[in-house]
Write a protein that holds these residues in place. Structure first.
Motif, short mmCIF file in Angstrom:
data_model
loop_
_atom_site.label_atom_id
_atom_site.label_comp_id
_atom_site.label_asym_id
_atom_site.label_seq_id
_atom_site.Cartn_x
_atom_site.Cartn_y
_atom_site.Cartn_z
N GLY A 177 0.86 -1.28 0.12
CA GLY A 177 0.06 -0.06 -0.20
C GLY A 177 0.90 1.21 0.02
N ALA A 178 1.38 1.73 -1.17
CA ALA A 178 2.33 2.83 -1.27
C ALA A 178 1.68 4.05 -1.55
N SER A 179 1.98 5.09 -0.64
CA SER A 179 1.57 6.37 -0.63
C SER A 179 2.43 7.41 -1.86
N GLY A 180 3.20 6.88 -2.44
CA GLY A 180 4.04 7.56 -3.49
C GLY A 180 5.38 6.95 -3.53
N VAL A 181 6.16 7.79 -4.37
CA VAL A 181 7.49 7.37 -4.74
C VAL A 181 8.36 8.31 -4.58
N LEU A 182 9.48 8.22 -3.96
CA LEU A 182 10.53 9.53 -4.00
C LEU A 182 11.93 8.96 -4.23
N GLU A 183 12.56 9.81 -5.28
CA GLU A 183 13.99 9.54 -5.65
C GLU A 183 14.79 9.80 -4.67
N VAL A 184 15.92 8.93 -4.64
CA VAL A 184 17.07 9.09 -3.73
C VAL A 184 18.32 8.70 -4.13
N LEU A 185 19.16 9.64 -3.92
CA LEU A 185 20.63 9.58 -4.43
C LEU A 185 21.64 9.38 -3.32
N PRO A 186 22.62 8.69 -3.65
CA PRO A 186 23.61 8.43 -2.73
C PRO A 186 24.26 9.94 -2.53
N ALA A 187 24.79 10.06 -1.34
CA ALA A 187 25.61 11.28 -0.89
C ALA A 187 26.85 11.47 -1.78
N SER A 188 27.25 12.70 -1.96
CA SER A 188 28.33 12.85 -2.68
C SER A 188 29.74 12.06 -2.14
N GLY A 189 30.40 11.72 -3.18
CA GLY A 189 31.62 10.68 -2.61
C GLY A 189 31.37 9.28 -2.93
N TYR A 190 30.22 8.98 -2.31
CA TYR A 190 29.98 7.28 -2.81
C TYR A 190 31.02 6.36 -2.44
N ARG A 191 31.73 6.79 -1.14
CA ARG A 191 33.04 5.90 -1.02
C ARG A 191 32.62 4.87 -0.11
N THR A 192 31.65 4.92 0.75
CA THR A 192 31.25 4.14 1.82
C THR A 192 29.99 3.71 1.86
N PRO A 193 29.31 2.43 2.40
CA PRO A 193 28.16 2.14 2.59
C PRO A 193 27.22 3.32 3.27
N ALA A 194 27.90 4.01 4.07
CA ALA A 194 27.00 4.90 4.81
C ALA A 194 26.72 6.09 4.11
N GLU A 195 27.64 6.42 3.07
CA GLU A 195 27.45 7.45 1.94
C GLU A 195 26.53 7.28 1.05
N VAL A 196 26.31 6.11 0.78
CA VAL A 196 25.55 5.57 -0.14
C VAL A 196 23.91 5.67 0.47
N LEU A 197 23.93 5.09 1.79
CA LEU A 197 22.55 5.11 2.38
C LEU A 197 22.19 5.95 3.27
N ALA A 198 22.80 7.05 3.59
CA ALA A 198 22.47 7.92 4.63
C ALA A 198 21.24 8.90 4.06
N PRO A 199 21.44 9.32 2.67
CA PRO A 199 20.15 10.01 2.07
C PRO A 199 18.78 9.16 2.13
N ALA A 200 18.93 7.91 1.89
CA ALA A 200 17.75 6.90 2.17
C ALA A 200 17.17 6.83 3.57
N ALA A 201 18.06 7.06 4.62
CA ALA A 201 17.69 7.01 5.96
C ALA A 201 16.97 8.48 6.33
N ALA A 202 17.27 9.49 5.57
CA ALA A 202 16.77 10.94 6.05
C ALA A 202 15.51 10.79 5.17
N ALA A 203 15.21 10.04 3.98
CA ALA A 203 14.02 10.05 3.32
C ALA A 203 13.28 9.27 4.07
N LEU A 204 13.66 8.31 4.75
CA LEU A 204 12.47 7.36 5.83
C LEU A 204 12.08 8.42 6.74
N ALA A 205 12.93 9.12 7.23
CA ALA A 205 12.63 10.13 8.52
C ALA A 205 11.64 11.24 7.81
N GLY A 206 11.85 11.65 6.70
CA GLY A 206 10.98 12.72 6.02
C GLY A 206 9.66 12.52 5.76
#
Length: 334
Positions: A195-224
């Motif tokens: 039951g999806a209320s929408g879709v939100l594009e998420v990009l990795p953080a600048s640098g893309y060097r570590t898993p945390a940089e890839v996923l931190a914006p997605a975590a912020a989107a979850l909170a958003g």
């Protein structure tokens, strides 16, 4: 549920769309005229096409394979696609999915369909750009599910479907998952309805060097999306789906991150961002969103699905804040 008429082979598609919409069928887009031959082709070989499989909210029309097939004709489906459509429609009737709420809310949820296993490729369902245009199978399967649930259940815009704004996913929302280091939620051929209320594009953080940089914006989107719910605790019992393309999935796997590590990071980091955001909106007090704030019921309820094509742009598929749980069901021959 209204009668499901069969039309002559020379029926004008433009006129048919208007007439059926007036009668409570369709979504406003042109449809394939439902002829006896087209319906017969879809139900050919089905063991019990008229067996009642359940009642569809909000008006609790009787679900049969023949009724689903009639709407699948409208959507342009081919016979081989009918088992996937039926499996998704039946999955949406599970109580935890809360189809009654989804079908009648003033919110915007759509029934998103994720198809797993070899059946996806065999039908031509594509993961690459799968939630957008360009794939007949994706478009038709997702539309058939939406048409069947609304038509059989009696969900009509402005009468029982009270969506204030809605979103285009209510026309069709279907894609295929990919095998790989993040396994789908079931072995073999299966569907998951969300039951999806929408879709939100998420990009990795600048640098893309570590898993945390890839996923931190997605975590912020979850909170958003939790903060956008008005009550930042709205997701404390819910789920969120991150659609992860193959490239970042391979990057994370190469750094030793599997499903548990990814979901655990998203849950913990998302919860921290959510708490900070709620405090800021409350002006530093506990008045806004006091209590248990989580982006999902648990780390395991932040679900990662590998899908998509080339590139690193992810997508968040947040579940409806009114209360729904995804359902995964096997696809069986009819």
């Amino acid at each position: 549920m209204p009668d499901l008429p069969l039309l002559g082979p020379d029926a004008d598609p433009a006129a048919v769309a208007d007439e059926l919409l007036t009668a409570g069928h369709g979504d406003g887009l042109p449809v394939v005229p439902p002829t006896a031959d087209r319906l017969a082709a879809l139900v050919d070989g089905v063991a019990a096409p008229d067996a009642v499989l359940g009642q569809v909210p909000p008006l609790f029309g009787e679900l049969t394979v023949r009724a689903v097939a009639w709407y699948a004709v409208l959507a342009g489906c081919r016979p081989a696609e009918l088992p996937v459509v039926v499996a998704a429609v039946r999955a949406a009737l599970e109580p935890r999915f809360n189809l009654l709420g989804i079908a009648t809310t003033t919110g915007s949820p759509a029934v998103a369909v994720l198809v797993h296993g070899p059946v996806a490729a065999s039908l031509g369902l594509t993961p690459a750009g799968g939630l957008g245009p360009g794939s007949r199978a994706n478009a038709c399967v997702g539309r058939a599910v939406s048409l069947a649930l609304a038509g059989i259940g009696g969900a009509r815009a402005g009468l029982t479907d009270m969506a204030t704004i809605g979103w285009p996913g209510k026309y069709t929302c279907c894609t295929a998952s990919l095998p790989g280091p993040f396994p789908p939620p079931a072995d073999g051929d299966a569907v998951t309805v969300v039951g999806a209320s929408g879709v939100l594009e998420v990009l990795p953080a600048s640098g893309y060097r570590t898993p945390a940089e890839v996923l931190a914006p997605a975590a912020a989107a979850l909170a958003g999306v939790a903060l956008a719910a008005g009550d930042p605790g709205a997701f404390r019992d819910g789920e969120q789906f991150l659609l992860l393309p193959p490239e970042p999935a391979g990057f994370l796997h190469g750094h030793g991150w599997g499903p548990e590590e990814v979901s655990g990071f998203l849950f913990a980091e998302g919860n921290a961002v959510l708490a900070a955001g709620a405090a800021q909106l409350a002006g530093g007090s506990s008045a806004y969103g006091a209590g248990d704030l989580r982006v999902a019921a648990s780390a395991g309820d932040v679900r990662v699905v590998v899908t998509g094509g080339p590139g690193v742009k992810m997508a968040l598929l947040p579940s409806w804040m009114g209360g729904t749980r995804s359902v995964t069901a096997a696809v069986h021959p009819l």
